[in-house]
Write a protein that holds these residues in place. Structure first.
Motif, PDB file in Angstrom:
ATOM      1  N   LEU A 165       0.420  -0.937  -0.016  1.00 52.51           N
ATOM      2  CA  LEU A 165      -0.408   0.280  -0.053  1.00 52.51           C
ATOM      3  C   LEU A 165       0.998   1.758   0.379  1.00 52.51           C
ATOM      4  O   LEU A 165       0.318   2.740  -0.589  1.00 52.51           O
ATOM      5  CB  LEU A 165      -1.241  -0.111   1.770  1.00 52.51           C
ATOM      6  CG  LEU A 165      -2.184  -0.728   1.481  1.00 52.51           C
ATOM      7  CD1 LEU A 165      -2.773  -1.421   2.703  1.00 52.51           C
ATOM      8  CD2 LEU A 165      -2.959  -0.789   0.081  1.00 52.51           C
TER       9      LEU A 165
ATOM     10  N   GLY B 160       1.103   3.486  -2.935  1.00 55.23           N
ATOM     11  CA  GLY B 160       0.227   4.507  -3.408  1.00 55.23           C
ATOM     12  C   GLY B 160       0.892   5.465  -3.009  1.00 55.23           C
ATOM     13  O   GLY B 160       0.658   6.786  -4.179  1.00 55.23           O
TER      14      GLY B 160
ATOM     15  N   TRP C 180      -3.231   1.681  -6.452  1.00 60.61           N
ATOM     16  CA  TRP C 180      -4.087   1.960  -5.515  1.00 60.61           C
ATOM     17  C   TRP C 180      -4.855   0.177  -5.138  1.00 60.61           C
ATOM     18  O   TRP C 180      -4.621  -0.292  -4.506  1.00 60.61           O
ATOM     19  CB  TRP C 180      -5.025   2.815  -4.977  1.00 60.61           C
ATOM     20  CG  TRP C 180      -4.025   4.451  -4.770  1.00 60.61           C
ATOM     21  CD1 TRP C 180      -4.097   4.622  -4.767  1.00 60.61           C
ATOM     22  CD2 TRP C 180      -3.824   3.915  -3.260  1.00 60.61           C
ATOM     23  NE1 TRP C 180      -3.636   6.106  -4.143  1.00 60.61           N
ATOM     24  CE2 TRP C 180      -2.965   5.190  -2.401  1.00 60.61           C
ATOM     25  CE3 TRP C 180      -3.373   3.433  -1.500  1.00 60.61           C
ATOM     26  CZ2 TRP C 180      -2.857   5.679  -1.664  1.00 60.61           C
ATOM     27  CZ3 TRP C 180      -3.112   3.417  -1.039  1.00 60.61           C
ATOM     28  CH2 TRP C 180      -2.257   5.017  -0.659  1.00 60.61           C
TER      29      TRP C 180
END
Length: 432
Positions: A313, A316, A394
């Motif tokens: 993550l 992103g 994402w």
């Protein structure tokens, strides 16, 4: 088969020094093959994105073409590999990849190279890779024995991660200095070197060839699928691997486009950023054997995915300047966890699955896990076209993070040691 102590982490078979030399040459072959793959993995999309000015969707097609063969022929390849000697298959596959790549600089010199040509070359490479990978994983238990699998796989991962450390940086330098087609040519030379190393393996106990009456192709494929479906552990590992591969491919492919096109990151810097994954994996190889021994392969598998997958993550948040460090952190953490996961679950599979089914089981796992790559890459390209590349990054990262649910919500969560099947499955009995 009795094994002596490990020397330098490589198993040596008592009284058969040829096995040690064979494993050493296999490691050299893997070094060259993986080095070529890592360089190619960066050079081909960069060639499409920068030199040919391809759209994000076209870049995704080039990347997808490298692995779509796992979907098209992955299952029958497992049957064919089970019926043939593995080493000649690996040699022919390496040479086929080298010949296909040789066409790229020729077409570039003639000013005739297009995205369609890159897709065709990538597809041929993918077909050869299916044969090489299935044969490679099925040949290793014969070469080192079941007792040496964890150590041998750990050493092979060291090779992979070393290539991952050096490859992107070298590829970035070559692309920036002498164009992407030259980087592709480097991969072709590496595959030739790999074929020569495999050809020099002198096995004192050649692998047996199955001479029993053969079932029809469809029935043989079904046996491998049924074995996986009935297995109390492998089916959940397959679901986790497929989910991670699908979403990671979606995010990774578009992360490359985000950095190269949207943020204008130079090729050398781009290569160094993706080197972080290799560094993380290489660090993990130093402790993976102790982690698996201390925690047990069951806990090692669950914890590695649960802790590492959510780190994707971080990608992103990447942007120009100092925020490029988010790419480094995401790549480093995910690769480190993936090394532990792969060494533990691949070693378990190789010692658990009967030898006469191993090729089919390996191919079935590759069919789903690697076959998910082109689907993920193409979906990432579609998302990028409609919602932007960052949104695709994402989405891929979020899906990768959720892959651990396959392990946390199944019996694997409570296993310190991955369970052996309590009895032979029906497919195993039918295959005898």
């Amino acid at each position: 088969m009795q094994l002596s102590k490990f020397r330098g982490g490589v198993t040596r078979t008592t009284g058969t020094p040829g096995r040690f030399a064979g494993l050493r040459r296999l490691l050299w072959a893997q070094s060259l093959s993986q080095g070529g793959f890592v360089v190619l993995n960066l050079a081909m999309p960069l060639l499409a994105a920068t030199s040919l000015h391809a759209t994000p969707f076209q870049v995704s097609l080039v990347a997808a073409s490298q692995t779509v063969a796992f979907l098209l022929i992955g299952l029958p390849v497992g049957v064919w590999v089970d019926r043939m000697r593995k080493r000649p298959i690996m040699i022919v596959a390496d040479l086929a990849r080298a010949v296909a790549l040789g066409a790229v600089p020729v077409l570039w010199a003639l000013d005739a190279l297009t995205v369609a040509h890159l897709c065709a070359v990538a597809f041929v490479i993918g077909v050869a890779t299916v044969f090489f990978d299935v044969a490679d994983q099925s040949y290793l238990p014969h070469l080192v024995g079941s007792e040496g699998l964890v150590t041998a796989n750990a050493r092979l991962v060291v090779v992979d991660q070393t290539a991952a450390v050096a490859g992107p940086g070298i590829a970035g330098l070559i692309v920036q200095a002498v164009t992407a087609p030259a980087a592709v040519l480097v991969s072709a030379v590496a595959y030739v070197g790999s074929a020569l190393c495999v050809a020099r393996i002198k096995d004192p106990h050649p692998e047996p060839v199955d001479r029993t009456p053969r079932d029809r192709l469809g029935r043989s494929i079904l046996q491998g699928i049924r074995y996986l479906w009935d297995h109390p552990v492998l089916r959940w590992l397959l679901a986790c691997s497929t989910t991670m591969t699908f979403f990671w491919s979606m995010g990774y492919g578009m992360l490359l486009v985000l950095l190269a096109q949207d943020l204008g990151v130079p090729a050398v810097t781009l290569g160094l950023l993706f080197t972080a994954g290799g560094v993380g994996g290489l660090c993990a190889t130093a402790v993976v054997r102790r982690v698996v021994d201390r925690l047990g392969d069951g806990r090692a598998v669950v914890l590695s995915v649960t802790l590492a997958a959510p780190c994707t993550l971080l990608a992103g948040f990447t942007d120009s300047g100092a925020r490029l460090a988010f790419v480094v952190c995401a790549q480093f953490a995910f690769a480190a966890g993936l090394v532990v996961y792969n060494v533990a679950q691949v070693s378990y599979r190789q010692r658990t699955v009967p030898a006469h089914l191993l090729g089919r089981v390996n191919a079935t796992i590759r069919f789903f896990a690697w076959g998910a790559r082109p689907l993920g890459v193409v979906l990432g390209g579609v998302l990028a076209e409609f919602y932007g590349t960052r949104s695709a990054v994402w989405a891929g990262a979020a899906g990768t993070a959720l892959a651990s649910l396959w392990l946390l919500c199944t019996p694997l969560r409570g296993m310190r040691v991955l369970a052996q099947p309590s009895s032979e499955s029906s497919v195993t009995k039918e295959a005898l």
